[in-house]
Design a protein around this motif. Structure first.
Motif, PDB file in Angstrom:
ATOM      1  N   PRO A 152      11.134 -95.044 -79.688  1.00 24.62           N
ATOM      2  CA  PRO A 152       9.895 -95.245 -80.451  1.00 24.62           C
ATOM      3  C   PRO A 152      10.072 -96.209 -81.620  1.00 24.62           C
ATOM      4  O   PRO A 152       9.140 -96.949 -81.968  1.00 24.62           O
ATOM      5  CB  PRO A 152       9.556 -93.834 -80.945  1.00 24.62           C
ATOM      6  CG  PRO A 152      10.229 -92.922 -79.987  1.00 24.62           C
ATOM      7  CD  PRO A 152      11.503 -93.625 -79.629  1.00 24.62           C
ATOM      8  N   VAL A 153      11.257 -96.207 -82.224  1.00 24.21           N
ATOM      9  CA  VAL A 153      11.529 -97.139 -83.323  1.00 24.21           C
ATOM     10  C   VAL A 153      11.463 -98.569 -82.818  1.00 24.21           C
ATOM     11  O   VAL A 153      10.849 -99.446 -83.435  1.00 24.21           O
ATOM     12  CB  VAL A 153      12.904 -96.846 -83.955  1.00 24.21           C
ATOM     13  CG1 VAL A 153      13.220 -97.867 -85.049  1.00 24.21           C
ATOM     14  CG2 VAL A 153      12.954 -95.440 -84.513  1.00 24.21           C
ATOM     15  N   VAL A 154      12.096 -98.814 -81.673  1.00 26.16           N
ATOM     16  CA  VAL A 154      12.066-100.153 -81.081  1.00 26.16           C
ATOM     17  C   VAL A 154      10.630-100.563 -80.756  1.00 26.16           C
ATOM     18  O   VAL A 154      10.197-101.681 -81.070  1.00 26.16           O
ATOM     19  CB  VAL A 154      12.931-100.199 -79.809  1.00 26.16           C
ATOM     20  CG1 VAL A 154      12.732-101.518 -79.066  1.00 26.16           C
ATOM     21  CG2 VAL A 154      14.399-100.017 -80.158  1.00 26.16           C
ATOM     22  N   ALA A 155       9.876 -99.663 -80.136  1.00 24.31           N
ATOM     23  CA  ALA A 155       8.487 -99.981 -79.771  1.00 24.31           C
ATOM     24  C   ALA A 155       7.653-100.340 -80.994  1.00 24.31           C
ATOM     25  O   ALA A 155       6.796-101.234 -80.936  1.00 24.31           O
ATOM     26  CB  ALA A 155       7.861 -98.805 -79.024  1.00 24.31           C
ATOM     27  N   SER A 156       7.912 -99.662 -82.111  1.00 23.00           N
ATOM     28  CA  SER A 156       7.142 -99.929 -83.328  1.00 23.00           C
ATOM     29  C   SER A 156       7.419-101.308 -83.901  1.00 23.00           C
ATOM     30  O   SER A 156       6.579-101.880 -84.592  1.00 23.00           O
ATOM     31  CB  SER A 156       7.429 -98.863 -84.387  1.00 23.00           C
ATOM     32  OG  SER A 156       8.726 -99.017 -84.939  1.00 23.00           O
ATOM     33  N   TYR A 189       4.887 -97.648 -73.324  1.00 20.70           N
ATOM     34  CA  TYR A 189       4.457 -98.993 -72.929  1.00 20.70           C
ATOM     35  C   TYR A 189       3.400 -98.928 -71.829  1.00 20.70           C
ATOM     36  O   TYR A 189       3.391 -98.017 -70.999  1.00 20.70           O
ATOM     37  CB  TYR A 189       5.653 -99.816 -72.435  1.00 20.70           C
ATOM     38  CG  TYR A 189       6.682-100.062 -73.512  1.00 20.70           C
ATOM     39  CD1 TYR A 189       6.620-101.189 -74.328  1.00 20.70           C
ATOM     40  CD2 TYR A 189       7.714 -99.146 -73.724  1.00 20.70           C
ATOM     41  CE1 TYR A 189       7.562-101.400 -75.323  1.00 20.70           C
ATOM     42  CE2 TYR A 189       8.659 -99.352 -74.722  1.00 20.70           C
ATOM     43  CZ  TYR A 189       8.572-100.486 -75.514  1.00 20.70           C
ATOM     44  OH  TYR A 189       9.503-100.687 -76.510  1.00 20.70           O
ATOM     45  N   GLY A 190       2.535 -99.916 -71.831  1.00 24.11           N
ATOM     46  CA  GLY A 190       1.481 -99.973 -70.830  1.00 24.11           C
ATOM     47  C   GLY A 190       1.944-100.495 -69.493  1.00 24.11           C
ATOM     48  O   GLY A 190       1.258-100.345 -68.483  1.00 24.11           O
ATOM     49  N   GLU A 191       3.102-101.146 -69.454  1.00 24.59           N
ATOM     50  CA  GLU A 191       3.611-101.736 -68.215  1.00 24.59           C
ATOM     51  C   GLU A 191       5.128-101.596 -68.179  1.00 24.59           C
ATOM     52  O   GLU A 191       5.821-102.054 -69.089  1.00 24.59           O
ATOM     53  CB  GLU A 191       3.223-103.215 -68.154  1.00 24.59           C
ATOM     54  CG  GLU A 191       3.769-103.972 -66.952  1.00 24.59           C
ATOM     55  CD  GLU A 191       3.484-105.460 -67.042  1.00 24.59           C
ATOM     56  OE1 GLU A 191       4.240-106.231 -66.422  1.00 24.59           O
ATOM     57  OE2 GLU A 191       2.521-105.845 -67.738  1.00 24.59           O
ATOM     58  N   VAL A 192       5.646-100.961 -67.139  1.00 25.60           N
ATOM     59  CA  VAL A 192       7.085-100.780 -66.991  1.00 25.60           C
ATOM     60  C   VAL A 192       7.479-101.152 -65.562  1.00 25.60           C
ATOM     61  O   VAL A 192       6.906-100.638 -64.601  1.00 25.60           O
ATOM     62  CB  VAL A 192       7.522 -99.324 -67.279  1.00 25.60           C
ATOM     63  CG1 VAL A 192       9.034 -99.171 -67.077  1.00 25.60           C
ATOM     64  CG2 VAL A 192       7.132 -98.918 -68.690  1.00 25.60           C
ATOM     65  N   THR A 193       8.448-102.063 -65.424  1.00 23.55           N
ATOM     66  CA  THR A 193       8.952-102.452 -64.112  1.00 23.55           C
ATOM     67  C   THR A 193      10.478-102.370 -64.116  1.00 23.55           C
ATOM     68  O   THR A 193      11.111-102.446 -65.173  1.00 23.55           O
ATOM     69  CB  THR A 193       8.519-103.881 -63.736  1.00 23.55           C
ATOM     70  OG1 THR A 193       8.978-104.789 -64.752  1.00 23.55           O
ATOM     71  CG2 THR A 193       7.010-103.982 -63.625  1.00 23.55           C
TER      72      THR A 193
END
Length: 216
Positions: A152-156, A189-193
């Protein structure tokens, strides 16, 4: 570095140096052997695309757990001097060597858990200002599925259109931490591949690409 300036090539001495640092400081090094060039190319494809960013863009790229530079060299080559490239590495010997080899990459000898502070002291927004984060970290550092998870820290720190790239080993993909990682990525995330297996790596690996961080 200017686009026409050569990025150093990776050699067997880099791999040997990495392995030696694991013997001396396994906690600070985490992995016994660096990632292969094939995996580095797959990671860079996911992060920046096969040709890198266009000349009109200047992305902020942050690398976590740079090690001996397996990913750093490929990312630097594709960036061609555009934008900013921060490489965070806890092991001081590896960080020092990487800074000597790539003086135009901002090598940060620090703990990745301090990421927002590391960005702020370098004049970058602590939240929402990074275009790409590439992680060479293992489970012990990212801590997926735990209350103190780094994900979550990275995403922020990522911008609205930002991308997070994390590799994982194929043979551990069904283990608890690996499943927790993929589940948490889908939540954040809205998109993960996930890439096909990169067999030319020891051990074989896959690359997760997570885009469009979800804002609360």
């Amino acid at each position: 570095m200017p686009p026409d300036q050569d990025v150093p090539t990776r050699g067997w001495r880099d791999d040997a140096r990495f392995a030696a640092q694991f013997v001396r400081a396994p906690v600070a090094t985490a992995s016994v052997w660096p990632s292969s060039s094939a995996l580095a190319r797959t990671v860079a494809d996911a992060a920046l695309g096969p040709e890198g960013p266009t000349r009109t863009t200047a992305p902020v790229v942050v690398e976590l757990g740079a090690g001996s530079g397996a990913f750093t060299l490929e990312l630097a080559r594709r960036l061609g001097g555009r934008g900013r490239h921060l490489a965070v590495e806890l092991n001081p010997a590896l960080a020092h060597h990487l800074a000597q080899r790539l003086p135009t990459v901002e090598v940060v000898p620090a703990d990745v858990a301090e990421l927002p502070t590391l960005l702020a002291v370098r004049g970058l927004p602590a939240t929402g200002g990074v275009d790409v984060v590439v992680s060479g970290l293992g489970w012990s550092a990212t801590r997926p599925g735990r209350d103190d998870s780094l994900l979550p820290v990275v995403a922020s720190t990522l911008a609205a259109g930002g991308v997070f790239v994390q590799f994982g080993y194929t043979f551990t993909r069904w283990a608890g931490p690996a499943r927790a990682l993929e589940e948490e990525l889908r939540e954040l995330y809205g998109e993960v591949t996930t890439s096909p297996t990169v067999w030319r790596n020891l051990p074989p690996a896959v690359v997760h690409r997570a885009a469009r961080p979800v804002r609360a």
